[in-house]
Design a protein around this motif. Sequence first.
Motif, PDB file in Angstrom:
ATOM      1  N   LEU A 166       0.843  -1.228  -0.081  1.00 61.68           N
ATOM      2  CA  LEU A 166       0.075   0.022  -0.042  1.00 61.68           C
ATOM      3  C   LEU A 166       0.826   1.285  -0.068  1.00 61.68           C
ATOM      4  O   LEU A 166       2.089   1.143   0.375  1.00 61.68           O
ATOM      5  N   ASP A 167       0.172   2.411  -0.482  1.00 60.29           N
ATOM      6  CA  ASP A 167       0.937   3.725  -0.384  1.00 60.29           C
ATOM      7  C   ASP A 167       0.979   4.294   0.837  1.00 60.29           C
ATOM      8  O   ASP A 167       0.254   3.581   1.761  1.00 60.29           O
ATOM      9  N   LEU A 168       2.058   5.074   1.395  1.00 53.79           N
ATOM     10  CA  LEU A 168       2.148   5.622   2.661  1.00 53.79           C
ATOM     11  C   LEU A 168       0.910   6.078   3.199  1.00 53.79           C
ATOM     12  O   LEU A 168       0.556   5.513   4.432  1.00 53.79           O
ATOM     13  N   LYS A 169       0.192   7.001   2.609  1.00 53.61           N
ATOM     14  CA  LYS A 169      -1.018   7.463   3.411  1.00 53.61           C
ATOM     15  C   LYS A 169      -1.927   6.478   3.768  1.00 53.61           C
ATOM     16  O   LYS A 169      -2.535   6.318   4.858  1.00 53.61           O
ATOM     17  N   LEU A 170      -2.439   5.281   2.868  1.00 50.89           N
ATOM     18  CA  LEU A 170      -3.235   4.410   3.278  1.00 50.89           C
ATOM     19  C   LEU A 170      -2.552   3.493   4.021  1.00 50.89           C
ATOM     20  O   LEU A 170      -3.269   2.871   4.903  1.00 50.89           O
ATOM     21  N   ARG A 171      -1.328   3.161   3.969  1.00 45.68           N
ATOM     22  CA  ARG A 171      -0.592   2.148   4.855  1.00 45.68           C
ATOM     23  C   ARG A 171      -0.807   2.930   6.371  1.00 45.68           C
ATOM     24  O   ARG A 171      -1.251   2.150   7.379  1.00 45.68           O
ATOM     25  N   GLN A 172      -0.612   3.981   6.586  1.00 45.53           N
ATOM     26  CA  GLN A 172      -0.844   4.552   7.952  1.00 45.53           C
ATOM     27  C   GLN A 172      -2.207   4.651   8.581  1.00 45.53           C
ATOM     28  O   GLN A 172      -2.342   4.418   9.485  1.00 45.53           O
ATOM     29  N   GLN A 173      -3.151   4.787   7.623  1.00 44.83           N
ATOM     30  CA  GLN A 173      -4.668   4.695   8.021  1.00 44.83           C
ATOM     31  C   GLN A 173      -5.001   3.223   8.207  1.00 44.83           C
ATOM     32  O   GLN A 173      -5.868   3.078   9.238  1.00 44.83           O
ATOM     33  N   MET A 174      -4.154   2.200   7.513  1.00 44.78           N
ATOM     34  CA  MET A 174      -4.901   0.761   7.936  1.00 44.78           C
ATOM     35  C   MET A 174      -3.897   0.556   9.044  1.00 44.78           C
ATOM     36  O   MET A 174      -4.563  -0.611   9.741  1.00 44.78           O
ATOM     37  N   GLN A 175      -2.997   1.094   9.332  1.00 43.79           N
ATOM     38  CA  GLN A 175      -2.253   0.510  10.773  1.00 43.79           C
ATOM     39  C   GLN A 175      -3.405   0.797  11.833  1.00 43.79           C
ATOM     40  O   GLN A 175      -3.298   0.168  12.824  1.00 43.79           O
ATOM     41  N   ILE A 176      -3.841   2.052  11.939  1.00 48.78           N
ATOM     42  CA  ILE A 176      -4.831   2.193  12.873  1.00 48.78           C
ATOM     43  C   ILE A 176      -6.101   1.631  12.931  1.00 48.78           C
ATOM     44  O   ILE A 176      -6.561   1.053  14.007  1.00 48.78           O
ATOM     45  N   GLU A 177      -6.582   1.268  11.762  1.00 49.71           N
ATOM     46  CA  GLU A 177      -7.591   0.169  11.609  1.00 49.71           C
ATOM     47  C   GLU A 177      -7.426  -1.230  12.145  1.00 49.71           C
ATOM     48  O   GLU A 177      -8.235  -1.738  12.556  1.00 49.71           O
ATOM     49  N   LEU A 178      -6.217  -1.594  11.579  1.00 47.69           N
ATOM     50  CA  LEU A 178      -5.723  -2.908  12.162  1.00 47.69           C
ATOM     51  C   LEU A 178      -5.761  -3.163  13.616  1.00 47.69           C
ATOM     52  O   LEU A 178      -6.394  -4.167  14.161  1.00 47.69           O
TER      53      LEU A 178
END
Length: 344
Positions: A166-178
């Motif tokens: 994933l790109d950086l912004k989506l990766r950061q968002q998914m970290q929180i969601e995970l």
Amino acid sequence: MTTPAIRFTHVSRHFGDVRAVDNVSLDVLDGEFFTLLGPSGSGKTTSLRLIAGFDQPTSGSIQLHGQEVSGLPPYERDVNTVFQDYALFPHMDVAENVGYGLMIKKVPKPERAKRVQEMLDLVELSQLGQRRPAQLSGGQRQRVALARALINHPRVLLLDEPLGALDLKLRQQMQIELKAIQQRVGITFIYVTHDQEEALTMSDRLAVFNRGQIEQIGTPAELYEYPATSFVAGFLGVSNLVSGDTARAITGAAATFSVRPEKIRLAEPDAAVWPDLFSADGHIRDVIYLGMYTRYLVELDAGGELTVVQQNLNTTSMSALATKGKAVRLLWAKEHNRLIREAD
């Protein structure tokens, strides 16, 4: 004492002369978000494969919730794995992908549909059950893979760099969601990554791997603030490592210490040094302006250099860059020095 979800006892996995995992002992607590962090080839992914049953240890014991599983195939272990490439079936829609494990287990169709919808609700894909994987974004495909892995209610979920594509912004968002999903379902997540930000963001605890062994285990704050070795200090964030004559000039002893760049303050060359401070004189060799903060590389009069990071509260790029070549005194609280254990 509560039985750990995962217990490694003197586990090794050798491939000829290569010690991919070398005498590792480790407990992962039930319900914990635990991260295996390290560079490529450090042993973290091999450890995950040993837990999953995709590989078997050369020696040592692996227990899942108190049961010895060394030698058991993956399908006899109450774990599931999410991979970086998601491994979704392209010819099936989202709901069919998520419910595939239940279909294999011959769960009745009404029960299967109910549980699939619960999983899609959990990962916030309620309206996308009829789409094919090719019609989804990378983040959506990652959620489908997560739902498929969780639907069988494994006691341990293994995640092998699932956000790497994933790109950086989506990766950061998914970290929180995970992390939020893990807290809702309450099962043990074991997460493999080489990304320090992911490890710091999501983990309850983490183990830093290096050359097949664990350098240190602890909470993100413990490992960042109190690194035990030079490897941990350097791998988990940016750290200044000082030893020898330079260390002696600053502290009076040659023992290696680390100090984080954000703990150091730039001051005028004649600034007062109080008893609770360490100091080092030098000049600014280079300046890197990074928007939110500026990184200063300071060449020390005593030899070597220190990196200093300062938030740009009132600093512009022009004023930061104008400090290049300036003589400075570096000051930091003695409590921020961390003695570093020498490598064995």
